[in-house]
Design an enzyme around this catalytic site. Sequence first.
Site, short mmCIF file in Angstrom:
data_model
loop_
_atom_site.label_atom_id
_atom_site.label_comp_id
_atom_site.label_asym_id
_atom_site.label_seq_id
_atom_site.Cartn_x
_atom_site.Cartn_y
_atom_site.Cartn_z
N PRO A 371 0.83 -1.21 0.00
CA PRO A 371 0.00 0.00 0.00
C PRO A 371 0.86 1.26 0.00
O PRO A 371 2.07 1.20 0.26
CB PRO A 371 -0.81 -0.14 1.29
CG PRO A 371 -0.04 -1.08 2.14
CD PRO A 371 0.68 -2.00 1.23
N PRO A 372 0.26 2.42 -0.30
CA PRO A 372 1.03 3.68 -0.31
C PRO A 372 1.59 4.00 1.06
O PRO A 372 0.97 3.74 2.09
CB PRO A 372 -0.01 4.72 -0.75
CG PRO A 372 -1.10 3.95 -1.41
CD PRO A 372 -1.14 2.62 -0.73
N GLY A 373 2.79 4.57 1.06
CA GLY A 373 3.37 5.08 2.30
C GLY A 373 4.13 4.09 3.13
O GLY A 373 4.53 4.42 4.25
N VAL A 374 4.36 2.86 2.64
CA VAL A 374 5.10 1.88 3.45
C VAL A 374 6.60 1.96 3.20
O VAL A 374 7.37 1.20 3.80
CB VAL A 374 4.59 0.45 3.20
CG1 VAL A 374 3.15 0.31 3.63
CG2 VAL A 374 4.75 0.04 1.75
N GLY A 375 7.05 2.83 2.28
CA GLY A 375 8.48 3.03 2.09
C GLY A 375 9.09 2.31 0.91
O GLY A 375 10.28 2.00 0.94
N LYS A 376 8.30 2.05 -0.14
CA LYS A 376 8.84 1.30 -1.28
C LYS A 376 9.90 2.12 -2.02
O LYS A 376 10.98 1.63 -2.32
CB LYS A 376 7.70 0.93 -2.23
CG LYS A 376 6.64 0.02 -1.63
CD LYS A 376 5.61 -0.40 -2.65
CE LYS A 376 4.78 0.76 -3.15
NZ LYS A 376 3.94 1.37 -2.11
N THR A 377 9.58 3.38 -2.32
CA THR A 377 10.52 4.20 -3.09
C THR A 377 11.75 4.55 -2.27
O THR A 377 12.88 4.45 -2.76
CB THR A 377 9.81 5.49 -3.56
OG1 THR A 377 8.65 5.14 -4.30
CG2 THR A 377 10.73 6.32 -4.43
N SER A 693 -13.76 -13.38 0.86
CA SER A 693 -13.31 -13.62 2.23
C SER A 693 -14.39 -13.37 3.28
O SER A 693 -14.19 -13.73 4.45
CB SER A 693 -12.09 -12.75 2.53
OG SER A 693 -12.42 -11.38 2.47
N LYS A 736 -5.60 -7.68 7.95
CA LYS A 736 -6.88 -7.93 8.62
C LYS A 736 -6.70 -8.12 10.12
O LYS A 736 -7.46 -7.58 10.93
CB LYS A 736 -7.54 -9.16 8.01
CG LYS A 736 -7.98 -8.99 6.56
CD LYS A 736 -8.53 -10.29 5.99
CE LYS A 736 -8.95 -10.13 4.53
NZ LYS A 736 -9.45 -11.38 3.95
#
Length: 822
Positions: A371-377, A693, A736
């Site tokens: 997800p966005p903001g987890v530090g990929k870049t 699910s 979850k």
Amino acid sequence: MGEIKDEQTEKTPAGKRLEVAILPLQKTTLFPGTVVPLTVGRRRSLAAVEHALATEEKLLVGVTVKNADPSGRDANPSDLYEVGTLINIKRMVRTDETMQLIVQGVDRVRVVEWIQEEPFLKAIVEVLPEPYVRDPEEVEALKRNIQSLIQKALAMLPNVPPEVRMAVINAPDQVQLAYFLATVLDLGVEREQKMLEAETVDDLLMVAHGAIAREVEILQIRSKIASEAQSEIDKAQREYFLRQQLKAIQKELGEDEESGEKAEIKQLRERLESANLPEEVRAEAERELRRMERLPHVSPDYHVIRTYLEYLLELPWNKSTEDKLDLEEARRILDEDHYGLEDVKERILEFLAVVKLRPDSKSPILCFVGPPGVGKTSLGMSIARALGRKFERISLGGMRDEAELRGHRRTYVGAMPGRIIQALRRCGYNNPVLMLDEIDKIGMDFRGDPASALLEILDPAQNYSFRDNYINLPFDLSKVFFIATANQLAPVPMPLRDRMEIIHLSGYSDAEKLNIAKKYLIPRQIKENGLSADQIEITNDAIQFVISSYTREAGVRQLEREIASIARKVALKVAQGETEKQIIDAERVKELLGSPRFYPEEARKELPIGVATGMAWTEMGGEILFVEATLLPGGTGLTLTGHLGEVMKESAQAARSYLWSHAREFGIDPAIIKENGVHLHVPAGAIPKDGPSAGVTMATALASLYTGKRVRSDTAMTGEITLSGFVFPVGGIKEKVLAAHRAGIKRIILPKRNEADLDEIPDDVRKSLEFVLVERIDEVLNAAFQNESYEASITSHDGSQSKPETPSDLSSETKQESLVEK
């Protein structure tokens, strides 16, 4: 373009009336005896053609629209002229939304009566007689003048085929000649319609004479303009030859200067001799340089070749950075920049270990998904720093043109290499860490598919000889450390996904966010806002309050923005002269950031009958959701609300069908299901929801409704169900579980085959929860219902009946096959 046909379709007697479909014509007029192509695409027109094709004669009437409507609106009878042409369909080709027709004009007709407008126009038409000659001498004079003008026009058009010349000059019928000229010349709708409606040959030839005279005048003007342009070209060539002679004279006089193009070529040759280039590249560069020497400085190709040679000389064909092989130092750098992410850090250390043992090994191709903001870049930048390599980033979001990756061929004006080659030129080394950001946002249109171009770039078996369209020479990309990032894998094509090593970056727990904020975000924002640790202190309670009430995300991007907002407000007070240290607690957060923006979904203290707690995965992390069911006395069927997708609706139907077919086993009266409808709702109706699910949650809510027993309020669940009663595994377990933990849930029911996913959950979260691992729906119900009387005749797998058991019996480890883990 129309043409004169020798073979004529059989004429219809003048005065005869026909009932035919009408084809409205936009900006064109058809004439008898001519064969023309037509494109049909409007609704009524398509219906009219279909009707004509269904008849044996394949006839319809083409009538021109008075004022063409570019909006695509179908024409009405009032929009059309009265006189048209009866046409015969000779050939038809269908495309996706249109028809391509070849039609031949047969007779002139006049619309007598409109009899139909839908689904296509239909009218009774009367065949008009052919034009007659009123004054033979005038007709002969007009015919000769027209032929004279045609010969003048043909003299100024040398590219006209000889057979067309002969057909026009020797046309025996002056009427057909006039119609043919009207077809090939752009006379305008009004003039063409006037020719079609002409009752006499005299009037027809008079209009045709005026049109051809105008065209001859235009051709004469064009010829004059072309002659003047040729004179200018001759003048430029004369100046060029004079300049060349001037250069020769200067050379003989010893006035040749090295600062001109000769010096430029000499400089390029010196750079070429000193450059470390592969043999194939050197040979191509020398060939282009020799070609450049023979070209004049003012030639466009001269500058194209110079730019090309500069690119070849600036690319790092054999220039690499030396990797840092100190594993401890690499671990320290990775830990210094990012909290957690052990899987990624371990993979980088493994690569360094392999390079240390085998220096010529190929670089991996990784894909960070999360997800966005987890530090990929930022993780890519950290990897480059740990390896001691240059870092380059290419944003692929919204890219639609394949040439942006592969480059343009040099035949195009303004051609450039693709982004891959440009990135290597910028960094100056052939082994950088190259990040392909947002690979799941690539588009595709008529210009190509960039994802298909990436198949070669990211394939270790092919990228050692990557050919950019501009460079057109093999460049070795196998040393480049490619890192792709994506928020989700679904949009990434399977062949491209297969070429990358997928590493999932899950969202952070609240405890992890707290540590990240303390270790990274707060120190960075204090520094960026000109503060010091002596001027501001943010307590743990304040950070937790910001996380829960001001952000809703899997990453920490919004959290950092909120911390930056706090730091700016403190900086304002410091700039105004306050010297006292600012202690930021939860109460001060409300004062600085305003009222809380989010109120996280919390576990309910007591669930009503027919309500169960489920868990959902979103791109922003995880959420808990409540599935609510209620009976509809006297109703029938299953009503589903809450903006549910197709898969989720099917899960609800499967849950109801399973409970109905096994009603007596669970102590349910089948009459309740048969005689009552059910309304099943999932709150937050504005948010789309889909996926399998929630199957166990829906089955539990329906079972609670039918049995009148409450579901445990401290229990949440997830899993896919089948009509056979099995519980299948699902994804997003970590997100979850973290969401359930934030909401105060104490027990979680999971599919047994998701047991391995529990290792990804942080230890502090896992130790505070009780996990019930199940394989069948009856195990879910046993674990979900509160400890009250639950009479059920359980059918064993061999079909025998066992006596009713109490929930305590069913939930014990000796009676229940599910695995309970603390």
